[in-house]
Write an enzyme that holds these catalytic residues in place. Structure first.
Site, PDB file in Angstrom:
ATOM      1  N   LEU A 185      26.931 -55.509  13.570  1.00  0.00           N
ATOM      2  CA  LEU A 185      26.188 -56.241  14.602  1.00  0.00           C
ATOM      3  C   LEU A 185      26.252 -55.423  15.883  1.00  0.00           C
ATOM      4  CD1 LEU A 185      26.767 -58.335  12.381  1.00  0.00           C
ATOM      5  CD2 LEU A 185      26.990 -60.058  14.180  1.00  0.00           C
ATOM      6  N   ILE A 186      25.116 -54.867  16.284  1.00  0.00           N
ATOM      7  CA  ILE A 186      25.102 -53.920  17.392  1.00  0.00           C
ATOM      8  C   ILE A 186      24.289 -54.467  18.560  1.00  0.00           C
ATOM      9  CG2 ILE A 186      23.115 -52.646  16.435  1.00  0.00           C
ATOM     10  CD1 ILE A 186      24.509 -50.082  17.572  1.00  0.00           C
ATOM     11  N   LYS A 267      27.749 -67.477  18.369  1.00  0.00           N
ATOM     12  CA  LYS A 267      28.350 -66.493  17.468  1.00  0.00           C
ATOM     13  C   LYS A 267      28.247 -66.942  16.008  1.00  0.00           C
ATOM     14  CE  LYS A 267      29.763 -63.219  20.219  1.00  0.00           C
ATOM     15  NZ  LYS A 267      31.191 -62.947  20.466  1.00  0.00           N
ATOM     16  N   GLY A 289      32.195 -55.929  17.154  1.00  0.00           N
ATOM     17  CA  GLY A 289      32.998 -55.234  18.158  1.00  0.00           C
ATOM     18  C   GLY A 289      33.931 -56.156  18.914  1.00  0.00           C
ATOM     19  N   GLN A 298      36.515 -65.115  21.883  1.00  0.00           N
ATOM     20  CA  GLN A 298      37.311 -64.200  21.079  1.00  0.00           C
ATOM     21  C   GLN A 298      38.807 -64.530  21.106  1.00  0.00           C
ATOM     22  OE1 GLN A 298      36.129 -60.187  22.196  1.00  0.00           O
ATOM     23  NE2 GLN A 298      33.970 -60.687  21.918  1.00  0.00           N
ATOM     24  N   CYS A 458      12.819 -32.491  23.735  1.00  0.00           N
ATOM     25  CA  CYS A 458      13.928 -32.299  22.810  1.00  0.00           C
ATOM     26  C   CYS A 458      13.384 -31.557  21.599  1.00  0.00           C
ATOM     27  CB  CYS A 458      14.588 -33.625  22.412  1.00  0.00           C
ATOM     28  SG  CYS A 458      13.571 -34.685  21.379  1.00  0.00           S
TER      29      CYS A 458
END
Length: 484
Positions: A185-186, A267, A289, A298, A458
């Site tokens: 999960l980003i 969450k 994270g 958390q 690039c």
């Protein structure tokens, strides 16, 4: 010129069948990565190491090969060597003398030898003979076995002598795809980038799940982070990037859920959705994270309640890490500047969030959701191969924004990583070229002269398109992509 790839010690400790499987996988991974640098790359697996040959007619590839090898999971370290043949210990000394004479002049030194094969001498014999000769016939201060100024590293493999010219530290960990896949999960912040990297390093193909709370700009920023992690550390294997439109869930939470329970409920909804997506992709674990006590959701109590929403395994590699340690790690792996410039989208902010959620109360609150909400969200999720990010950018950047010629008042910004830019500098006669690495562009672009137009460059055009799109989404109109 060759590279000798040393396996991470944990691989060496495995049983013979597992060790062979891991080594074979690492060989394949190295080949997949280096073939993208040059088709002539040769990779050969041996029992306790892997040999990488630099094409004789392309010695300039050594730097690029070394940089790629340093970022491939499963490697303890890499030594760059020059190869020689020998028949006697004196041959070894005679060939080492011209190579190391200048390096040890005015310095202390020692000789270290690693030997494989049957010989009428051992490693210590070679160390004494070569060390004695160098001490006698050079301008070295003398031999020092502990903490010398220079260590002369020699490797002997049967009738071949390898003189080590450079040592490159590897990532460690296990080769990619030796472990099962995970879905990370980003969000684009410090934590999720580091947690994703930890599982890449551990040998798990790491797919990405992004919950979009902030529109196109947020999604572009997160895609940059995911693409950087994959391109730098996991390019040997394909992975998926899943974008989930989560605004409807946030809207219902704000409208229907008790204020103190909002964070935990959010969450749990994310975990439920991610679990559904993971099961669809055949993935058995989620990665987050989260770090113990970092925010109200958390705490151990709340994490326990969050975990109860799914039977899927939830992995938290950062659970005991301090925030500063996480930031330091993000700096090392190249995601810090992305995280710094990532907009904060706290879609659900509780004024008095609970730190000791009660499961029964949370479940009662969740009954207020529309019955098919998760089904709708999962159905609307968009899954792409992470390599398609470049193609996706092509469809969103118009022809007028991609140029091959440079006009007056236009400045080229080389956004490649510093090591790439140093290896192959971009110099255009009569044109101003600024060098701002892609991971610093978002924070430095606002300081540039707004009267000028900037062309992003690039090597492959992928990161330049992502950066241009990101800046355009932020409201800048003086940016284009330069594709000569």
């Amino acid at each position: 010129m060759k590279f000798i790839v040393k396996l991470y010690p944990e691989i060496m400790m495995k049983s013979k069948p597992v060790r062979m499987r891991f080594t074979k996988m690492l060989e394949t991974n190295i080949r997949n990565v280096l073939k993208k640098v040059d088709e002539d790359a040769k990779v050969q697996r041996q029992w306790d190491r892997i040999m990488v040959m630099v094409p004789k007619h392309k010695p300039e590839l050594a730097q690029a090969f070394g940089e790629r090898l340093a970022c491939i999971p499963g490697i303890a370290h890499v030594v760059q060597v020059d190869e020689y043949s020998f028949e006697s210990v004196d041959d070894i000394y005679q060939q080492a003398l011209p190579v190391y004479r200048d390096q040890i002049a005015g310095k202390t030194f020692c000789v270290r030898v690693k030997r494989t094969g049957d010989h009428d001498f051992n490693s210590i014999d070679v160390e004494r003979y070569v060390g004695g000769g160098l001490n006698q016939f050079t301008d070295a201060i003398g031999v020092r076995l502990k903490n010398p100024d220079v260590t002369v590293n020699l490797e002997i493999d049967r009738d071949k002598l390898y003189m080590v010219t450079k040592r490159i530290e590897g990532l460690g960990g296990f080769p990619m795809a030796t472990q099962e896949d995970v879905l990370s999960l980003i969000s684009g912040g410090f934590d999720s980038g580091v947690s994703s990297y930890q599982f890449i390093k551990k040998g798990a193909r790491t797919h990405y799940c992004f919950f979009n709370l902030g529109g196109a700009q947020h999604e572009i920023g997160v895609k940059q982070v995911a693409y950087h992690l994959w391109k730098t550390y996991g390019e040997s294997h394909k992975v998926k990037f899943v974008s989930v439109p989560f605004e409807p869930v946030v809207a219902e939470i704000l409208e229907k859920i008790d204020n103190g329970q909002m964070g935990v409920v959010l969450k749990r909804m994310m975990m439920r959705t991610a679990a559904r997506i993971a099961e669809r992709l055949g993935i058995q674990a989620l990665v987050t994270g989260e770090s113990l006590g970092q925010v109200s959701s958390q705490t151990l109590t709340n994490l326990n309640v969050i975990d109860r929403c799914t039977e899927l395994l939830i992995l938290r590699p950062l659970i005991a890490m301090d925030k500063q340690d996480i930031i330091n790690e993000s700096r090392r792996i190249g995601t810090e500047d992305f995280a710094k410039s990532m907009p904060e989208y706290c879609g659900v902010i509780s004024q008095k969030p609970t730190v000791k959620a009660v499961l029964a109360k949370v479940e009662a609150e969740e009954k207020k959701f529309s019955e098919d909400l998760i089904d709708q969200i999962v159905a609307q999720a968009v899954t792409i191969d992470i390599r398609e990010i470049a193609e996706q950018m092509d469809t969103r950047i118009t022809e007028t924004e991609t140029v091959i010629a440079i006009e007056t008042n236009e400045v080229v910004i080389d956004i490649r990583a510093p090591e790439e830019e140093e290896h192959k500098p971009l110099n255009i006669e009569g044109v101003e070229v600024k060098r701002i690495p892609f991971f610093k562009l978002a924070t430095q672009f606002a300081d540039l002269d707004k009267q000028k137009t900037y062309l992003l460059y690039c090597e492959r055009g992928v990161m330049s398109k992502l950066q241009a799109l990101y800046l355009i989404e932020q409201g800048y109109t003086n940016v284009k992509v330069y594709r000569p």
